[in-house]
Each structure stands twice: as structure tokens, then as C-alpha cells.
Design a protein around this motif. Structure first.
Motif, PDB file in Angstrom:
ATOM      1  N   ILE A 183       0.849  -1.195   0.000  1.00 51.49           N
ATOM      2  CA  ILE A 183       0.000   0.000   0.000  1.00 51.49           C
ATOM      3  C   ILE A 183       0.883   1.242   0.000  1.00 51.49           C
ATOM      4  O   ILE A 183       1.781   1.374   0.844  1.00 51.49           O
ATOM      5  CB  ILE A 183      -0.911   0.008   1.249  1.00 51.49           C
ATOM      6  N   LEU A 184       0.635   2.166  -0.926  1.00 46.78           N
ATOM      7  CA  LEU A 184       1.374   3.427  -0.917  1.00 46.78           C
ATOM      8  C   LEU A 184       0.960   4.277   0.278  1.00 46.78           C
ATOM      9  O   LEU A 184      -0.184   4.212   0.735  1.00 46.78           O
ATOM     10  CB  LEU A 184       1.104   4.218  -2.198  1.00 46.78           C
ATOM     11  N   HIS A 185       1.880   5.096   0.730  1.00 46.44           N
ATOM     12  CA  HIS A 185       1.617   6.001   1.855  1.00 46.44           C
ATOM     13  C   HIS A 185       1.445   7.417   1.321  1.00 46.44           C
ATOM     14  O   HIS A 185       2.265   7.891   0.522  1.00 46.44           O
ATOM     15  CB  HIS A 185       2.781   5.954   2.846  1.00 46.44           C
ATOM     16  N   GLU A 186       0.373   8.083   1.746  1.00 47.69           N
ATOM     17  CA  GLU A 186       0.099   9.454   1.314  1.00 47.69           C
ATOM     18  C   GLU A 186      -0.024  10.357   2.531  1.00 47.69           C
ATOM     19  O   GLU A 186      -0.701  10.022   3.503  1.00 47.69           O
ATOM     20  CB  GLU A 186      -1.181   9.508   0.481  1.00 47.69           C
ATOM     21  N   SER A 187       0.608  11.532   2.457  1.00 49.60           N
ATOM     22  CA  SER A 187       0.715  12.427   3.606  1.00 49.60           C
ATOM     23  C   SER A 187      -0.267  13.590   3.510  1.00 49.60           C
ATOM     24  O   SER A 187      -0.218  14.364   2.558  1.00 49.60           O
ATOM     25  CB  SER A 187       2.135  13.008   3.677  1.00 49.60           C
ATOM     26  N   TRP A 188      -1.134  13.721   4.547  1.00 53.56           N
ATOM     27  CA  TRP A 188      -1.862  14.984   4.671  1.00 53.56           C
ATOM     28  C   TRP A 188      -1.254  15.795   5.821  1.00 53.56           C
ATOM     29  O   TRP A 188      -0.567  15.247   6.665  1.00 53.56           O
ATOM     30  CB  TRP A 188      -3.369  14.797   4.804  1.00 53.56           C
ATOM     31  N   SER A 189      -1.489  17.105   5.798  1.00 50.51           N
ATOM     32  CA  SER A 189      -0.776  18.045   6.681  1.00 50.51           C
ATOM     33  C   SER A 189       0.726  17.811   6.594  1.00 50.51           C
ATOM     34  O   SER A 189       1.417  17.698   7.611  1.00 50.51           O
ATOM     35  CB  SER A 189      -1.246  17.938   8.132  1.00 50.51           C
ATOM     36  N   PRO A 190       1.259  17.731   5.361  1.00 53.46           N
ATOM     37  CA  PRO A 190       2.668  17.361   5.205  1.00 53.46           C
ATOM     38  C   PRO A 190       3.647  18.391   5.750  1.00 53.46           C
ATOM     39  O   PRO A 190       4.805  18.058   6.007  1.00 53.46           O
ATOM     40  CB  PRO A 190       2.826  17.216   3.688  1.00 53.46           C
ATOM     41  N   LEU A 191       3.180  19.632   5.935  1.00 53.87           N
ATOM     42  CA  LEU A 191       4.056  20.693   6.430  1.00 53.87           C
ATOM     43  C   LEU A 191       3.842  20.974   7.908  1.00 53.87           C
ATOM     44  O   LEU A 191       4.349  21.970   8.442  1.00 53.87           O
ATOM     45  CB  LEU A 191       3.833  21.981   5.626  1.00 53.87           C
ATOM     46  N   GLY A 192       3.102  20.080   8.581  1.00 51.19           N
ATOM     47  CA  GLY A 192       2.802  20.319   9.986  1.00 51.19           C
ATOM     48  C   GLY A 192       1.751  21.408  10.111  1.00 51.19           C
ATOM     49  O   GLY A 192       0.935  21.622   9.207  1.00 51.19           O
ATOM     50  N   GLN A 193       1.774  22.110  11.217  1.00 47.99           N
ATOM     51  CA  GLN A 193       0.745  23.128  11.469  1.00 47.99           C
ATOM     52  C   GLN A 193       1.339  24.261  12.294  1.00 47.99           C
ATOM     53  O   GLN A 193       2.166  24.036  13.182  1.00 47.99           O
ATOM     54  CB  GLN A 193      -0.428  22.494  12.210  1.00 47.99           C
ATOM     55  N   GLY A 194       0.934  25.473  11.966  1.00 52.21           N
ATOM     56  CA  GLY A 194       1.344  26.616  12.765  1.00 52.21           C
ATOM     57  C   GLY A 194       2.750  27.127  12.520  1.00 52.21           C
ATOM     58  O   GLY A 194       3.218  28.031  13.203  1.00 52.21           O
ATOM     59  N   GLY A 195       3.442  26.548  11.570  1.00 51.76           N
ATOM     60  CA  GLY A 195       4.759  27.052  11.205  1.00 51.76           C
ATOM     61  C   GLY A 195       5.921  26.527  12.023  1.00 51.76           C
ATOM     62  O   GLY A 195       7.084  26.814  11.708  1.00 51.76           O
ATOM     63  N   GLU A 196       5.654  25.757  13.089  1.00 49.82           N
ATOM     64  CA  GLU A 196       6.747  25.289  13.946  1.00 49.82           C
ATOM     65  C   GLU A 196       7.760  24.457  13.174  1.00 49.82           C
ATOM     66  O   GLU A 196       8.976  24.661  13.294  1.00 49.82           O
ATOM     67  CB  GLU A 196       6.198  24.470  15.121  1.00 49.82           C
ATOM     68  N   LEU A 197       7.265  23.519  12.380  1.00 45.66           N
ATOM     69  CA  LEU A 197       8.157  22.642  11.630  1.00 45.66           C
ATOM     70  C   LEU A 197       9.012  23.446  10.647  1.00 45.66           C
ATOM     71  O   LEU A 197      10.216  23.187  10.494  1.00 45.66           O
ATOM     72  CB  LEU A 197       7.338  21.590  10.878  1.00 45.66           C
ATOM     73  N   LEU A 198       8.406  24.424   9.991  1.00 45.50           N
ATOM     74  CA  LEU A 198       9.122  25.194   8.980  1.00 45.50           C
ATOM     75  C   LEU A 198      10.162  26.128   9.588  1.00 45.50           C
ATOM     76  O   LEU A 198      10.999  26.682   8.871  1.00 45.50           O
ATOM     77  CB  LEU A 198       8.133  25.981   8.119  1.00 45.50           C
ATOM     78  N   GLU A 199      10.100  26.308  10.917  1.00 46.83           N
ATOM     79  CA  GLU A 199      11.104  27.111  11.615  1.00 46.83           C
ATOM     80  C   GLU A 199      12.118  26.249  12.356  1.00 46.83           C
ATOM     81  O   GLU A 199      13.008  26.776  13.039  1.00 46.83           O
ATOM     82  CB  GLU A 199      10.401  28.053  12.601  1.00 46.83           C
ATOM     83  N   ASP A 200      11.995  24.937  12.222  1.00 44.78           N
ATOM     84  CA  ASP A 200      12.923  24.032  12.891  1.00 44.78           C
ATOM     85  C   ASP A 200      14.341  24.281  12.359  1.00 44.78           C
ATOM     86  O   ASP A 200      14.550  24.350  11.139  1.00 44.78           O
ATOM     87  CB  ASP A 200      12.508  22.580  12.626  1.00 44.78           C
ATOM     88  N   PRO A 201      15.330  24.418  13.243  1.00 45.39           N
ATOM     89  CA  PRO A 201      16.694  24.729  12.795  1.00 45.39           C
ATOM     90  C   PRO A 201      17.253  23.720  11.796  1.00 45.39           C
ATOM     91  O   PRO A 201      18.013  24.094  10.894  1.00 45.39           O
ATOM     92  CB  PRO A 201      17.501  24.726  14.098  1.00 45.39           C
ATOM     93  N   GLU A 202      16.897  22.452  11.944  1.00 46.28           N
ATOM     94  CA  GLU A 202      17.394  21.444  11.018  1.00 46.28           C
ATOM     95  C   GLU A 202      16.828  21.683   9.622  1.00 46.28           C
ATOM     96  O   GLU A 202      17.549  21.614   8.609  1.00 46.28           O
ATOM     97  CB  GLU A 202      16.998  20.049  11.512  1.00 46.28           C
ATOM     98  N   ILE A 203      15.536  21.978   9.553  1.00 46.85           N
ATOM     99  CA  ILE A 203      14.880  22.228   8.263  1.00 46.85           C
ATOM    100  C   ILE A 203      15.432  23.498   7.617  1.00 46.85           C
ATOM    101  O   ILE A 203      15.740  23.519   6.416  1.00 46.85           O
ATOM    102  CB  ILE A 203      13.357  22.344   8.443  1.00 46.85           C
ATOM    103  N   THR A 204      15.567  24.556   8.402  1.00 41.89           N
ATOM    104  CA  THR A 204      16.034  25.821   7.835  1.00 41.89           C
ATOM    105  C   THR A 204      17.484  25.739   7.368  1.00 41.89           C
ATOM    106  O   THR A 204      17.855  26.350   6.360  1.00 41.89           O
ATOM    107  CB  THR A 204      15.852  26.980   8.832  1.00 41.89           C
ATOM    108  N   ALA A 205      18.294  24.945   8.068  1.00 38.55           N
ATOM    109  CA  ALA A 205      19.694  24.780   7.655  1.00 38.55           C
ATOM    110  C   ALA A 205      19.781  24.042   6.322  1.00 38.55           C
ATOM    111  O   ALA A 205      20.563  24.416   5.434  1.00 38.55           O
ATOM    112  CB  ALA A 205      20.472  24.035   8.734  1.00 38.55           C
ATOM    113  N   ILE A 206      18.984  23.010   6.176  1.00 39.79           N
ATOM    114  CA  ILE A 206      18.976  22.256   4.911  1.00 39.79           C
ATOM    115  C   ILE A 206      18.447  23.133   3.787  1.00 39.79           C
ATOM    116  O   ILE A 206      18.959  23.112   2.658  1.00 39.79           O
ATOM    117  CB  ILE A 206      18.159  20.961   5.063  1.00 39.79           C
TER     118      ILE A 206
END
Length: 277
Positions: A183-206
Motif C-alpha cells: 500500500i502506498l503512503h500518502e501524507s496529509w498536513s505534510p508541512l505540519g501546522q502553525g509554522g513550527e516545523l518550517l522554523e525548525d533549525p534542522e529544516i532551515t539549515a537544509i
């Protein structure tokens, strides 16, 4: 133009790996932004009966000037339409609103275990596929137990499972069950919520290393993991930017660094095993 890979289903069909989601998009807005998405190069549109925007999606598709067979449209049957006859009736309503004779993928939106009608609903999806009104069938938000149950009851394996997935909530155990069944896996809310994930230092460094946005890096991670992913945005710039994530190639080390962000408390949506709505 960005080239989005397609990934195969076990039923012989295939799906564009990066699509455009329209959760919480009003009908009139959907007519506009889906048209923008198709012009930008998206071929995969993900909607649902409960979103209340199937008509808007249908208007966008009709106006796009793109042959229907070049588009991949997903919709979902809502909890209130669980049951064999009820689900088939709901499909007719969805097809009418979308203005199409078939959808490429039809999903059960939630297992809703307390309701106990998901097996009959799954049988309706099997029948709809037999009738040619649905090309492929799958599920969304199913606990592993219910996923195994519908397979055992019918012998028919969903082609895909759409469920909350992002670097803070990676669904590792559920993915093992899916992999065992192909079964293939499909992601909803792939970016998380509220911006926390997008401000994660690991993500921003990459992101900085690639000259990319944090959102593009997260979407690229989903693609690198082999997931189908459906980010949503109603702003023109982000619609285009999200699609361009398919051009971002992460290294194995970068994927591993993002893998390490998984959290036991990372879920942001409801638990499919206990939801009451």
C-alpha cells in the motif's frame, strides 16, 4: 517546467507523487486556486465530499482546457455516508458535483471504528471500481487494525493510505503494515501546522544549503521517502513554489537528519482510532 514523478499502484494504475490539496478551501476559492494549480503544472487534485468544494474543483477542471485523462482527481466518502448503499449514493453525488464520469481515486475518509460500518463501505468502493466509476480505491485515516480487517474481509487491498504525516509525526509502525501489503503512503498536513516545523533549525539549515524554502525541503523529504504528498496553499506564489519542491534533491544524510525529528507527541490531528465527529 517542474517534472513530477508518478508512482505505481498495485492495481496497475499510477498517481502523480506531488498533488494539490484543497482542505478548508471554500468552493468559489477552489474554482480559482485549482485552476491556478493546473496552469502551474499540477495534474493531481485532492478533494473530499466534506470539504464542500467539489463543485469548485469541477468548474476549475472544466475551465482548464486540459484533457480529463491527463488529470488525477481524488475524492473521499464522508462518515455520514458509511454503509454500502449510502456510499454508492454519495459517489454519484460527488461525480455530479465534480462534473466527471469517474474519479481516479476514491477513499474512505475515516475508518470511524466506533461506527463499525467501514467494511460495508469498503465493499461499496470495490463495487464502484468494478462499475468503472472509480479507477482506484483506497483509505484515509485507518488504524492498522481496521486496515487489516477490510483486507481480510474482502481480499481487496487498498492501493493507498492517506494519513497525517510530517517530520514530527512519521507513522513508522503504520507504514510497516502498509509496506507489507504493498500500500502506498500518502501524507496529509505534510508541512505540519502553525509554522513550527518550517522554523525548525534542522529544516532551515537544509533549506539554506539548497537555496530552497523550508516548505520545499519538507515536501522534498516526503518525496524522497516515497510518499505521495498533497500540500495546500491558496497563494499563487506558494502554489508554484510547492510544486518546485520536486526539483529539490536531498542527500541521504539530509533525509536522515529530517528522519531524526520524529516525536512521540507529534500528532496534530485527531486519532483515527478514537475520533467522534
Amino acid at each position: 517546467m517542474t517534472s513530477v514523478p508518478t508512482v505505481p499502484f498495485h492495481d496497475g494504475q499510477s498517481i502523480p507523487q506531488l498533488g494539490y490539496g484543497v482542505w478548508r478551501v471554500e468552493d468559489d476559492v477552489a474554482a480559482d486556486v485549482v485552476a491556478q494549480a493546473i496552469r502551474a503544472g499540477y495534474h493531481h487534485i485532492d478533494t473530499a465530499a466534506i470539504y464542500g468544494n467539489e463543485e469548485g474543483v469541477g468548474r476549475a477542471v472544466a475551465a482548464a482546457g486540459v484533457p480529463r485523462e491527463e488529470l488525477f482527481i481524488t475524492t473521499k466518502v464522508w462518515n455520514s455516508a458509511h454503509g454500502y448503499d449510502e456510499a454508492l449514493a454519495a459517489l454519484e453525488e460527488s461525480l455530479g458535483k465534480l462534473g466527471t464520469d469517474y474519479v481516479d481515486l476514491w477513499l474512505i475518509h475515516w475508518a470511524k471504528p466506533t461506527q463499525g460500518r467501514y467494511v460495508d463501505t469498503w465493499k461499496a468502493l470495490i463495487e464502484a471500481q468494478r462499475q468503472g466509476k472509480v479507477r482506484s480505491i483506497g483509505v484515509s485515516n485507518f488504524p492498522a487494525e481496521q486496515l487489516e480487517e477490510i483486507i481480510e474481509a474482502t481480499g481487496v487491498v487498498p492501493v493507498i493510505h492517506q494519513v497525517e504525516t510530517h517530520p514530527y509525526w512519521q507513522q513508522r509502525e503504520l507504514r510497516e503494515v502498509e509496506e507489507r501489503h504493498g500500500i502506498l503512503h500518502e501524507s496529509w498536513s505534510p508541512l505540519g501546522q502553525g509554522g513550527e516545523l518550517l522554523e525548525d533549525p534542522e529544516i532551515t539549515a537544509i533549506a539554506e544549503a539548497h537555496g530552497a524554502t523550508p516548505a520545499q525541503v519538507v515536501i522534498a523529504w516526503h518525496l524522497a521517502k516515497g510518499f505521495v504528498v498533497i500540500p495546500k496553499s491558496v497563494t499563487s506564489e506558494r502554489i508554484v513554489s510547492n510544486l518546485a519542491a520536486a526539483d529539490v534533491e536531498l542527500t541521504e544524510d539530509e533525509v536522515a537528519r529530517i528522519d531524526a525529528l520524529d516525536r512521540e507527541d507529534g500528532r496534530i490531528g485527531p486519532d483515527p482510532a478514537t475520533i467522534e465527529f
